[in-house]
Scaffold this motif. Sequence first.
Motif, PDB file in Angstrom:
ATOM      1  N   ALA A   1      23.607 -75.755  11.376  1.00  0.00           N
ATOM      2  CA  ALA A   1      24.870 -75.080  11.661  1.00  0.00           C
ATOM      3  C   ALA A   1      24.670 -73.579  11.826  1.00  0.00           C
ATOM      4  O   ALA A   1      23.669 -73.014  11.384  1.00  0.00           O
ATOM      5  N   THR A   2      25.645 -72.957  12.474  1.00  0.00           N
ATOM      6  CA  THR A   2      25.650 -71.494  12.570  1.00  0.00           C
ATOM      7  C   THR A   2      26.040 -70.935  11.207  1.00  0.00           C
ATOM      8  O   THR A   2      27.051 -71.339  10.639  1.00  0.00           O
ATOM      9  N   MET A   3      25.220 -70.049  10.683  1.00  0.00           N
ATOM     10  CA  MET A   3      25.496 -69.500   9.361  1.00  0.00           C
ATOM     11  C   MET A   3      25.427 -67.976   9.399  1.00  0.00           C
ATOM     12  O   MET A   3      24.496 -67.415   9.979  1.00  0.00           O
ATOM     13  N   VAL A   4      26.421 -67.359   8.794  1.00  0.00           N
ATOM     14  CA  VAL A   4      26.429 -65.891   8.670  1.00  0.00           C
ATOM     15  C   VAL A   4      26.448 -65.570   7.187  1.00  0.00           C
ATOM     16  O   VAL A   4      27.313 -66.058   6.452  1.00  0.00           O
ATOM     17  N   PHE A   5      25.493 -64.772   6.770  1.00  0.00           N
ATOM     18  CA  PHE A   5      25.259 -64.536   5.352  1.00  0.00           C
ATOM     19  C   PHE A   5      25.289 -63.025   5.113  1.00  0.00           C
ATOM     20  O   PHE A   5      24.589 -62.271   5.786  1.00  0.00           O
ATOM     21  N   VAL A   6      26.125 -62.598   4.177  1.00  0.00           N
ATOM     22  CA  VAL A   6      26.220 -61.175   3.870  1.00  0.00           C
ATOM     23  C   VAL A   6      25.480 -60.878   2.577  1.00  0.00           C
ATOM     24  O   VAL A   6      25.636 -61.596   1.592  1.00  0.00           O
ATOM     25  N   THR A   7      24.668 -59.838   2.600  1.00  0.00           N
ATOM     26  CA  THR A   7      23.971 -59.453   1.370  1.00  0.00           C
ATOM     27  C   THR A   7      23.574 -57.978   1.423  1.00  0.00           C
ATOM     28  O   THR A   7      23.488 -57.389   2.506  1.00  0.00           O
ATOM     29  N   HIS A   8      23.367 -57.407   0.265  1.00  0.00           N
ATOM     30  CA  HIS A   8      22.784 -56.060   0.229  1.00  0.00           C
ATOM     31  C   HIS A   8      21.332 -56.160  -0.241  1.00  0.00           C
ATOM     32  O   HIS A   8      20.652 -55.160  -0.382  1.00  0.00           O
ATOM     33  N   ASP A   9      20.887 -57.402  -0.474  1.00  0.00           N
ATOM     34  CA  ASP A   9      19.546 -57.642  -0.996  1.00  0.00           C
ATOM     35  C   ASP A   9      18.609 -57.932   0.177  1.00  0.00           C
ATOM     36  O   ASP A   9      18.693 -58.984   0.813  1.00  0.00           O
ATOM     37  N   GLN A  10      17.713 -56.996   0.440  1.00  0.00           N
ATOM     38  CA  GLN A  10      16.865 -57.167   1.627  1.00  0.00           C
ATOM     39  C   GLN A  10      15.867 -58.306   1.482  1.00  0.00           C
ATOM     40  O   GLN A  10      15.426 -58.866   2.474  1.00  0.00           O
ATOM     41  N   ILE A  11      15.573 -58.705   0.252  1.00  0.00           N
ATOM     42  CA  ILE A  11      14.665 -59.850   0.083  1.00  0.00           C
ATOM     43  C   ILE A  11      15.367 -61.125   0.554  1.00  0.00           C
ATOM     44  O   ILE A  11      14.778 -61.955   1.246  1.00  0.00           O
ATOM     45  N   GLU A  12      16.647 -61.274   0.193  1.00  0.00           N
ATOM     46  CA  GLU A  12      17.419 -62.420   0.689  1.00  0.00           C
ATOM     47  C   GLU A  12      17.439 -62.417   2.215  1.00  0.00           C
ATOM     48  O   GLU A  12      17.246 -63.452   2.860  1.00  0.00           O
ATOM     49  N   ALA A  13      17.660 -61.240   2.779  1.00  0.00           N
ATOM     50  CA  ALA A  13      17.736 -61.147   4.237  1.00  0.00           C
ATOM     51  C   ALA A  13      16.406 -61.521   4.876  1.00  0.00           C
ATOM     52  O   ALA A  13      16.350 -62.324   5.807  1.00  0.00           O
ATOM     53  N   MET A  14      15.344 -60.961   4.355  1.00  0.00           N
ATOM     54  CA  MET A  14      14.025 -61.188   4.947  1.00  0.00           C
ATOM     55  C   MET A  14      13.605 -62.652   4.833  1.00  0.00           C
ATOM     56  O   MET A  14      12.968 -63.192   5.734  1.00  0.00           O
ATOM     57  N   THR A  15      13.936 -63.291   3.715  1.00  0.00           N
ATOM     58  CA  THR A  15      13.440 -64.640   3.487  1.00  0.00           C
ATOM     59  C   THR A  15      14.294 -65.714   4.169  1.00  0.00           C
ATOM     60  O   THR A  15      13.802 -66.801   4.455  1.00  0.00           O
ATOM     61  N   MET A  16      15.569 -65.430   4.426  1.00  0.00           N
ATOM     62  CA  MET A  16      16.442 -66.486   4.933  1.00  0.00           C
ATOM     63  C   MET A  16      16.781 -66.367   6.413  1.00  0.00           C
ATOM     64  O   MET A  16      17.015 -67.352   7.095  1.00  0.00           O
TER      65      MET A  16
END
Lengths: 281, 360
Positions: B185-200
Motif C-alpha cells: 500500500a501507499t504509506m506516508v510516515f511522519v517522523t523527526h527521527d532520521q533513523i526511522e526515515a533512513m531505515t523505512m
Amino acid sequence: MATAGKTVGMPLGERLALIAVILLAILWLLPLVWVTGVSLKNNTELVVNPGAVFSAPYTIQNYIDLTKTSALGTWFRNSLIVSLSHTVLVLIVSCLAGYGFARIEFPGRNAVFIFSLVGLAIPGQAIIVPLHSFFNAFDLHNTYAALIIPGIATPFGIFLMTAYFRAIPAEIEEAARLDNASRFKIFWAIALPLAVPAMATLGIFTFLGTWNDYLWPLISATRPEMYTLTVGLAATQTNIDQSEGLGYLMAQSVFAGLPMLILYIFFQKYVVRAVAGAAIR
Amino acid sequence: MSRIDLVNINKKFGSYEAIADLSLAIDSGEFVVFLGPSGCGKTTLLRMIAGLEAVTAGEIHIGDRRVEHLPPGQRGVAMVFQSYALYPHMTVAQNMAFGLRNIGTEKSVIEAKIAEAARILQLETLLDRKPGQLSGGQRQRVAIGRAIVKSPEVFLFDEPLSNLDAMLRARTRVEIARLHQTLGATMVFVTHDQIEAMTMAQKIVVMSNGKIEQVGAPLDIYRRPATRFVASFVGVPAMNFLDVSNTEAVRGKLHVRVGETMIPTGVPAAGLSGPLTLGIRPEALRVDANGTIAAKVDVVERLGDKTIIHAMLPGGQAVVGEDGDTSALTFGDQVRFSVDSARTHVFDAAGRGHHAEVAP
C-alpha cells in the motif's frame, strides 16, 4: 485485621488524622443513628422518656403504620417522578451544551459559554419570583412540568460537562472522523460513553438536590396530591399537636432518605470522586 | 493503493504560514517519510492529506479523485496516531470494527477482516481486551490493525513510534516495513527521527519551515544533501561544518583552507566562490597518524564496533571523527585526522550543497 495491618508503621501524623476522621464520621452519623433509633421506638415510651432511644424494646410498628398512610406513597411517587425526570433532562441539556462548547466551533462560542456560566453567581432564591410568575402565566403550577423544568439548564452541569469533554483527547474524535463517523455518531458512540464518570457525578448530585429540594416545590405545589416528599413531610411535622407521634415522624424521615442511601451504596465511587474533584480529570 | 499528488499546497494559521506553496508527488505503493524538526509542517501536511486540517489553498489528489474538500472518512485514508487514539471503552475487535460498521459493512465481512488483521499483527488473543489492558506495543498494533481492516488507498502514520521504548521501536520499525511489503500500500510516515526515515523509507521528504528541502532516496539524502540544513539534520553524529578561509583549484577539484590546514576535496571547483563551508561526515574523518588535520581529544564515545572521537581544532572549532573499535585515545590526547576527499561536501553562501563527484 487488614485495616490493623495497614496502620502498622503508619506515621504518627497520619494516625492522628485517621483518628480525627473516625471521630468526625461518628459525629456526622449520630443524628442518623438518633433518627433511626427514634423511628424504632414506641411513641408512648418516647413521650415518657425521650432518652429511651438507646435501650430496648424496639418495634417496627411505625414503619407498618407508614404503609397505611396513602399520602406518603403519593409524595414518594411525586418525588421520584420529579427527581428522575429532572435528572435525565439536566443530563441531556448539559451533555449537549457541554459537547457543543467543548468541540464545536461557532461564532461567539466563548461569549455564550461565559454567559451561561454567569448563572453560577445567581442564587436560586433570586429568581423564585420571576419563575413563579412565569409558570403562573402558563397556568402550570401544581403540575409535574412546573416541578421538573426549572433548572434543567444548570450552569454547573454545563461547566462540568464542557470541562470533561474538553479533557477527552481530540485525536480520539479525529480517529472517529477518519472512521466515517458523523458528528452525532461521534457524540453518541465515542464522547458520551467516555463521559460516563462525569455524567454519573452530575446525575447523582442533581438527583440528590432535586429529591431534597424544598423551596420551589413548596411554592409551586399547593395541592397535597402534588406535594413532593420534602413538602409533604414538612407539612406533617409542622402539625402542632404531633398526633402521629415522634417515632412515626422519624420513620417517615428514614423512609424518605432510603433512596439517597441506596443511591450512595450503588454509586459510592462516583460520589466520592465528585467530592474529591476528580471527575474533571 | 493510490498515488497522492499535492499541488501548490498552502496552509495558514491566522497570519502564520505553516506550509508555503508545496507540491509533491507520491507514487502508488510508495513508502514515503516526511522528515523534519518539530514545527517544520510535516504533521500539518499529513493532517491535510487526512482531511483533519483544511488547506488554505492548493489541491490534493488521491488516486483519480480531488479530495481536499472531502471529509476525512471519504478520502480512502487510514491514519495511525502518535497516541494510538484507540477508543478506550471498546474492545480491540470493536475498535477495529467501528469504521467498517459506519459504512454499513456486513457483519461476516467485518469478522473476516478483523480475523485477517489480527492474524497479520498477532492480535488473535487480544481481541476481547480493552486498550487499557494492553501494553504500548500491543496498542500500537491495534491502531495499525484498525487501519488495515479498512483496506484504505493510503496509510498515514503520524510519529507512531514516539511513545515506544527503544527496543520496541526498532522492532515495530521492522514490522511496519514488513507490512508495507505485504500490503504493497501507499504509506506516508511522519517522523523527526532520521533513523526511522533512513531505515523505512523508499523516499524521504526533508522539510524545514513549511518547505521541502529535499526529496530523494535515503542514501541520496545522506550522501548528496541538497542543503546545509539537510546535511545537518540527517546523520548521527551530525556532519562537521568547517569555515573555509581560502580556496584553490587543483586539477579541477576544490582545495579548501581550514585554519592553517589545506584540505583537498573531491568537489569540482568550477563556479564555486564566495563564503564556503566544508562538510565532512564523521565517518569521512578518520583518526590517522599521517592525517592532515591536528586536534585535541575532547570526548571519547566507545560504541563497541567503532569509537567516536570529539576533538577541538587549534582554532577552537569542534569536530567529530571516527576511530576503530579498539581506540586507545583519551581526553587531552593529541590526534590527527585524515579526510576522505571523495566523501566531502561544500556548501555555498546560500546553503546549497556541492558534492564530490563520485560519492561512495
